[in-house]
Design a protein around this motif. Sequence first.
Motif, PDB file in Angstrom:
ATOM      1  N   PHE A 188       0.984  -1.368  -0.057  1.00 27.29           N
ATOM      2  CA  PHE A 188      -0.128   0.012   0.107  1.00 27.29           C
ATOM      3  C   PHE A 188       0.843   1.374  -0.118  1.00 27.29           C
ATOM      4  CE2 PHE A 188      -3.622  -2.689   1.998  1.00 27.29           C
ATOM      5  CZ  PHE A 188      -4.178  -2.724   0.874  1.00 27.29           C
ATOM      6  N   SER A 189       1.891   1.050   0.686  1.00 27.24           N
ATOM      7  CA  SER A 189       2.784   2.359   0.938  1.00 27.24           C
ATOM      8  C   SER A 189       3.680   2.385  -0.226  1.00 27.24           C
ATOM      9  CB  SER A 189       3.664   2.147   2.196  1.00 27.24           C
ATOM     10  OG  SER A 189       4.747   2.854   1.967  1.00 27.24           O
ATOM     11  N   TRP A 190       4.087   1.422  -0.951  1.00 27.38           N
ATOM     12  CA  TRP A 190       4.938   1.382  -1.881  1.00 27.38           C
ATOM     13  C   TRP A 190       4.655   1.965  -3.285  1.00 27.38           C
ATOM     14  CZ3 TRP A 190       5.800  -0.522  -7.137  1.00 27.38           C
ATOM     15  CH2 TRP A 190       7.278  -0.512  -7.697  1.00 27.38           C
ATOM     16  N   VAL A 191       3.228   1.852  -3.599  1.00 26.99           N
ATOM     17  CA  VAL A 191       2.805   2.399  -4.843  1.00 26.99           C
ATOM     18  C   VAL A 191       2.433   3.872  -4.631  1.00 26.99           C
ATOM     19  CG1 VAL A 191       1.281   0.147  -5.372  1.00 26.99           C
ATOM     20  CG2 VAL A 191       0.425   1.882  -3.746  1.00 26.99           C
ATOM     21  N   GLY A 192       2.615   4.556  -3.360  1.00 25.95           N
ATOM     22  CA  GLY A 192       2.525   5.880  -3.219  1.00 25.95           C
ATOM     23  C   GLY A 192       1.113   6.482  -3.323  1.00 25.95           C
ATOM     24  N   TYR A 193       0.800   7.400  -4.070  1.00 26.13           N
ATOM     25  CA  TYR A 193      -0.434   8.184  -4.120  1.00 26.13           C
ATOM     26  C   TYR A 193      -0.669   9.099  -3.020  1.00 26.13           C
ATOM     27  CZ  TYR A 193      -1.396   5.424  -8.249  1.00 26.13           C
ATOM     28  OH  TYR A 193      -1.207   4.788  -9.448  1.00 26.13           O
ATOM     29  N   ARG A 194      -1.795   9.764  -3.047  1.00 25.87           N
ATOM     30  CA  ARG A 194      -2.060  10.796  -1.861  1.00 25.87           C
ATOM     31  C   ARG A 194      -3.115   9.972  -0.972  1.00 25.87           C
ATOM     32  NH1 ARG A 194      -4.905  14.840  -5.655  1.00 25.87           N
ATOM     33  NH2 ARG A 194      -5.538  12.839  -6.397  1.00 25.87           N
ATOM     34  N   VAL A 195      -2.411   9.887   0.543  1.00 24.03           N
ATOM     35  CA  VAL A 195      -3.238   9.234   1.206  1.00 24.03           C
ATOM     36  C   VAL A 195      -3.700  10.048   2.317  1.00 24.03           C
ATOM     37  CG1 VAL A 195      -3.069   7.052   2.732  1.00 24.03           C
ATOM     38  CG2 VAL A 195      -1.887   7.102   0.926  1.00 24.03           C
ATOM     39  N   LYS A 196      -4.938   9.839   2.641  1.00 23.76           N
ATOM     40  CA  LYS A 196      -5.599  10.481   4.002  1.00 23.76           C
ATOM     41  C   LYS A 196      -5.682   9.637   5.046  1.00 23.76           C
ATOM     42  CE  LYS A 196      -7.739  13.368   6.583  1.00 23.76           C
ATOM     43  NZ  LYS A 196      -7.193  14.545   7.208  1.00 23.76           N
ATOM     44  N   TYR A 197      -5.025   9.805   6.151  1.00 25.00           N
ATOM     45  CA  TYR A 197      -4.985   9.224   7.389  1.00 25.00           C
ATOM     46  C   TYR A 197      -6.148   9.648   8.327  1.00 25.00           C
ATOM     47  CZ  TYR A 197      -0.842   6.970   5.829  1.00 25.00           C
ATOM     48  OH  TYR A 197       0.367   6.048   5.221  1.00 25.00           O
ATOM     49  N   ILE A 198      -7.016   8.905   8.818  1.00 25.53           N
ATOM     50  CA  ILE A 198      -8.051   9.459   9.641  1.00 25.53           C
ATOM     51  C   ILE A 198      -7.796   8.374  10.927  1.00 25.53           C
ATOM     52  CG2 ILE A 198     -10.766   9.452  10.228  1.00 25.53           C
ATOM     53  CD1 ILE A 198     -10.717   8.748   6.958  1.00 25.53           C
ATOM     54  N   GLU A 199      -7.605   9.362  12.153  1.00 26.77           N
ATOM     55  CA  GLU A 199      -6.984   8.874  13.246  1.00 26.77           C
ATOM     56  C   GLU A 199      -8.394   8.088  14.198  1.00 26.77           C
ATOM     57  OE1 GLU A 199      -4.702  11.166  15.369  1.00 26.77           O
ATOM     58  OE2 GLU A 199      -2.952  10.891  13.743  1.00 26.77           O
ATOM     59  N   PHE A 200      -8.300   7.188  14.712  1.00 32.11           N
ATOM     60  CA  PHE A 200      -9.294   6.482  15.494  1.00 32.11           C
ATOM     61  C   PHE A 200      -8.791   5.506  16.587  1.00 32.11           C
ATOM     62  CE2 PHE A 200     -11.237   2.217  14.391  1.00 32.11           C
ATOM     63  CZ  PHE A 200     -10.236   1.958  13.960  1.00 32.11           C
ATOM     64  N   LYS A 201      -9.824   5.558  17.526  1.00 36.74           N
ATOM     65  CA  LYS A 201      -9.248   4.764  18.596  1.00 36.74           C
ATOM     66  C   LYS A 201      -9.738   3.146  18.354  1.00 36.74           C
ATOM     67  CE  LYS A 201      -9.849   7.438  22.939  1.00 36.74           C
ATOM     68  NZ  LYS A 201      -8.627   7.977  22.983  1.00 36.74           N
ATOM     69  N   ASN A 202      -8.912   2.356  18.723  1.00 38.47           N
ATOM     70  CA  ASN A 202      -8.875   0.877  18.355  1.00 38.47           C
ATOM     71  C   ASN A 202     -10.375   0.302  18.925  1.00 38.47           C
ATOM     72  OD1 ASN A 202      -8.190  -1.448  17.487  1.00 38.47           O
ATOM     73  ND2 ASN A 202      -7.064  -2.176  19.421  1.00 38.47           N
ATOM     74  N   VAL A 203     -10.865  -0.428  18.323  1.00 35.97           N
ATOM     75  CA  VAL A 203     -12.392  -1.244  18.633  1.00 35.97           C
ATOM     76  C   VAL A 203     -11.979  -2.816  18.659  1.00 35.97           C
ATOM     77  CG1 VAL A 203     -14.695  -0.717  18.109  1.00 35.97           C
ATOM     78  CG2 VAL A 203     -13.007  -0.107  16.328  1.00 35.97           C
TER      79      VAL A 203
END
Length: 323
Positions: A188-203
């Motif tokens: 997922f990281s190797w292919v690049g592109y613009r990534v939005k990280y949404i933070e959240f608490k573990n469930v």
Amino acid sequence: MKLLSIVVPCYNEQEVLPLFYDKITEVMTGMKSEHPELDYEVVFINDGSKDKTLEGLRKYAKMDERIRYISFSRNFGKEAGMFAGLEASKGDYVVVMDADLQHPPEFLPQMYEYVSSGEYDCATTRRVDREGESKIRSFFARKFYKIMNKISQTEIVDGAQDFRFMTRQMVDSILSMREYNRFSKGIFSWVGYRVKYIEFKNVERAAGTTAWSFWGLFKYSLEGIIAFSTAPLAIASLLGIISCFIAFIMAVVIIIQKLTVGIRADGYPTIVCLILLFGGLQLFTTGILGQYLAKTYMECKNRPVYLVQETEKDARENMENKD
Ligand code: UDP
Ligand code: MG
């Protein structure tokens, strides 16, 4: 019309499957009423489950034409499941998520906003805490990310998950990586592109138990290192250089000793220790070499990542034949 494909790998998930189905139907119905241009399909992958997961999938596929499934001939692992799901997906957007509701479907509308606006190519969640996880496990997880990011060019974000909402373009890029040893966090990281990280608490998991043991995770992290870094291969050369350097200094010291005060022939324990130490180091580095060789061996066999035994088409055909 825009199609969203929801890819869900399942291994022994008979207990959560109904919960997941109800939840996803609810969330998607809500989303459809807000975005009339959007339709969806759910692609379940039955990864050789030993319980009644397949029966459940057959039932849903007959009931709901949006439900599709691929059933493997045996357990191939979650990585293979995701790969199969991405290959089978037809959507303009694809989201990969776990069946156990640890990846809350409530995030989907938000992820859709980010990606469909064209601002991002991928939206994903990132755990900010590791609640409900043992201390030792968290400790090793943190260490893994630290080491991995030091020795690999591919950055792996701590807490990033396999819950990924992606554009078709990104999915096609991922599918173009046809390696047999798949480490999706790296891919997922190797292919690049613009990534939005949404933070959240573990469930916590909705039901059932995790298939991951501590040992399993440990092996998985080594796989990750081998798949995305060649730094361990340099350990042998590094140790070799260091020991040559020490040997050179020792030689000079011994020659001077011999010429001046003379040498008494003892030092038996030192020799035993040195033989053990260097024997160990040699085996250790040969072992690392072996790990890479083994991966290369598996890759060049060119085996398929997964084998399909049955899909939703079979279930629907069966149903027609019965009528
Ligand atoms: N899974 C799979 N094949 C496996 C193991 C797991 O498809 O061999 C699926 C599982 O059904 C779930 C997801 O991968 O949907 C994550 O698994 P799990 O919840 O056991 O892992 P954790 O959330 O603890 O990382
Ligand atoms: Mg889980």
